[in-house]
Every structure is written in structure tokens, then in C-alpha cells.
Design a protein around this motif. Structure first.
Motif, PDB file in Angstrom:
ATOM      1  N   ARG A 192       0.833  -1.203   0.000  1.00  0.00           N
ATOM      2  CA  ARG A 192       0.000   0.000   0.000  1.00  0.00           C
ATOM      3  C   ARG A 192       0.870   1.257   0.000  1.00  0.00           C
ATOM      4  O   ARG A 192       0.562   2.239  -0.686  1.00  0.00           O
ATOM      5  N   ARG A 214       2.408   1.640  -3.342  1.00  0.00           N
ATOM      6  CA  ARG A 214       1.383   2.051  -4.293  1.00  0.00           C
ATOM      7  C   ARG A 214       1.032   3.529  -4.102  1.00  0.00           C
ATOM      8  O   ARG A 214       0.867   4.279  -5.078  1.00  0.00           O
ATOM      9  N   GLN A 215       0.917   3.939  -2.849  1.00  0.00           N
ATOM     10  CA  GLN A 215       0.605   5.346  -2.550  1.00  0.00           C
ATOM     11  C   GLN A 215       1.714   6.259  -3.055  1.00  0.00           C
ATOM     12  O   GLN A 215       1.451   7.305  -3.645  1.00  0.00           O
ATOM     13  N   GLU A 216       2.963   5.851  -2.792  1.00  0.00           N
ATOM     14  CA  GLU A 216       4.113   6.636  -3.266  1.00  0.00           C
ATOM     15  C   GLU A 216       4.083   6.741  -4.796  1.00  0.00           C
ATOM     16  O   GLU A 216       4.342   7.797  -5.366  1.00  0.00           O
ATOM     17  N   GLU A 259       1.455   6.424  -6.775  1.00  0.00           N
ATOM     18  CA  GLU A 259       0.339   7.271  -7.220  1.00  0.00           C
ATOM     19  C   GLU A 259       0.650   8.750  -7.034  1.00  0.00           C
ATOM     20  O   GLU A 259       0.349   9.584  -7.897  1.00  0.00           O
ATOM     21  N   GLU A 260       1.272   9.073  -5.855  1.00  0.00           N
ATOM     22  CA  GLU A 260       1.643  10.478  -5.615  1.00  0.00           C
ATOM     23  C   GLU A 260       2.673  10.936  -6.637  1.00  0.00           C
ATOM     24  O   GLU A 260       2.607  12.060  -7.152  1.00  0.00           O
TER      25      GLU A 260
END
Length: 230
Positions: free
Chosen positions: A15, A18-20, A22-23
Motif C-alpha cells: 500500500r 502504491r501510494q508513493e 500514485e503520488e
């Protein structure tokens, strides 16, 4: 650590990654859109500048063409005015030339005029022997005044009376009607030295020509004002 804990940690890492991602993807997308907008604005401004330059160039061409057209029209108008002025001046000269045809009709006055023209011509030539040419129908009048003309010249110049030979070749006659073509002479005389090197043309037509050239600026000024005298 049991398998469940390991699985949770792995999911947390996934997660986070994935967050990194997406950012980072959002940052790249925002940055790319900003760069695109900047480049698009630059291209638009560049095209606008080209269009303005092209418009200014064509506007200058149109302005130059307008000035050239105006100048051509102005010159054409001036030429028409000058031509009209010349036509009027020439019509005056033509009218004066027509009046010359009547000078020889009054024999008394014309005879006196021939006398004066001969004296004037002799004073210009100052030759001891000259040849005189006149119209054929003026020969008798010239012969009548020749002696007195020679005497008057001699008295004025302080010399002996010259030898004056009336030429058997004559000046052209007056035209049968005004405006006739060909050579003509309204009257007067032509005197020349015997060798022909010095000639004094003292015909009425020659005197009119000289007088007209001399008075032309004054005539134009009287007819057309200061501008027409140039």
C-alpha cells in the motif's frame, strides 16, 4: 512472527509503495500538464507574433501602394493641369500669330516697319556688305525704304552706308489661311553677312517667337498666378 503478521506487513508495504507511486504519478502528471500549458502558451504567443508581424508587413505594403497610387494620381492631375495651361498659352501664341498676318495689309505702316527692321538688322550685323532676303511681294516696299534705312544706319553707327543686295531667293509667302501647313512668313526681313556666317532673322514670326519666350514667365503669372510662372 507468524504468517499473518508477515502478510500484514507485506500488504502495508505494498500500500505504501502504491501510494508513493500514485503520488509520484500525480506529480509527474501535474508537472507534465504545466509544461504542456507553458509550451502551448509559448507556441500560441509565437504564432500570434508571426500573425501580427505578417499583418504589419501587409499593412505597410498596402500603405506604400496607397502612397504610390496617390502620387501617381497627383502627378497625372498635375500633368493634366500643365497640359491645359500649355494649351491655353499656345492658343494665345496662335492668336498672336494670326494677328501678324494683318500687319502687312496696311502698306503705310508696314513700309515704316520694314524700314525699322532693316536699320535694326544692320546695327546688329555691322557689316559693310550684306544680303537681304524678304518675301517676293515685299521686294518693292523694301526697295523703296532701303536707301533711307542705310542712311539712318550709317548716321547711327558712324560709318559709310553699307552695300545691301536684295536676294533673288525669297522668304516663304504668308499662308493662304491661318493654320495652313508648310513654311510661311508673315513679313519682315532676314539679313546676313556676304559669307553667310552672321545672320539676323528679323521676320515678324521670329520676333514673336523671341518675345513670347522672353515674356512666357510673365504671361504664365498673369494667367495662372505664381504657381504657373514656374
Amino acid at each position: 512472527m507468524n504468517d499473518a503478521d508477515v502478510s500484514r506487513q507485506i500488504q502495508q508495504m505494498v500500500r505504501f509503495i502504491r501510494q508513493e507511486a500514485e503520488e509520484k504519478a500525480n506529480e509527474i502528471s501535474v508537472s507534465a500538464e504545466e509544461e504542456f500549458n507553458i509550451e502551448k502558451l509559448q507556441l500560441v504567443e509565437a504564432e500570434k507574433k508571426k500573425i501580427r508581424q505578417e499583418y504589419e508587413r501587409k499593412e505597410k505594403q498596402v500603405d506604400v501602394r496607397k502612397k504610390i497610387e496617390y502620387s501617381m494620381q497627383l502627378n497625372a492631375s498635375r500633368i493634366k493641369v500643365l497640359q491645359a495651361q500649355d494649351d491655353l498659352v499656345n492658343s494665345m501664341k496662335d492668336a498672336a500669330s494670326k494677328e501678324l498676318l494683318h500687319v502687312s495689309h496696311n502698306h503705310h505702316n508696314y513700309k515704316k516697319l520694314l524700314h525699322d527692321l532693316i536699320v535694326q538688322s544692320l546695327l546688329k550685323l555691322k557689316e559693310p556688305s550684306v544680303l537681304l532676303r524678304c518675301r517676293e511681294n515685299d521686294v518693292e516696299l523694301v526697295a523703296d525704304v532701303l536707301h533711307s534705312a542705310k542712311e539712318e544706319y550709317a548716321a547711327k553707327a558712324g560709318v559709310h552706308p553699307p552695300e545691301v543686295i536684295i536676294d533673288n531667293i525669297h522668304l516663304p509667302p504668308a499662308p493662304s489661311h491661318h493654320g495652313a501647313h508648310g513654311l510661311f512668313c508673315s513679313g519682315g526681313v532676314v539679313l546676313a553677312s556676304r559669307d553667310g556666317k552672321i545672320v539676323c532673322e528679323n521676320t515678324l514670326d521670329a520676333r514673336l517667337e523671341v518675345l513670347f519666350r522672353k515674356k512666357l514667365p510673365e504671361i504664365r503669372k498673369l494667367l495662372f498666378g505664381q504657381a504657373g510662372a514656374c
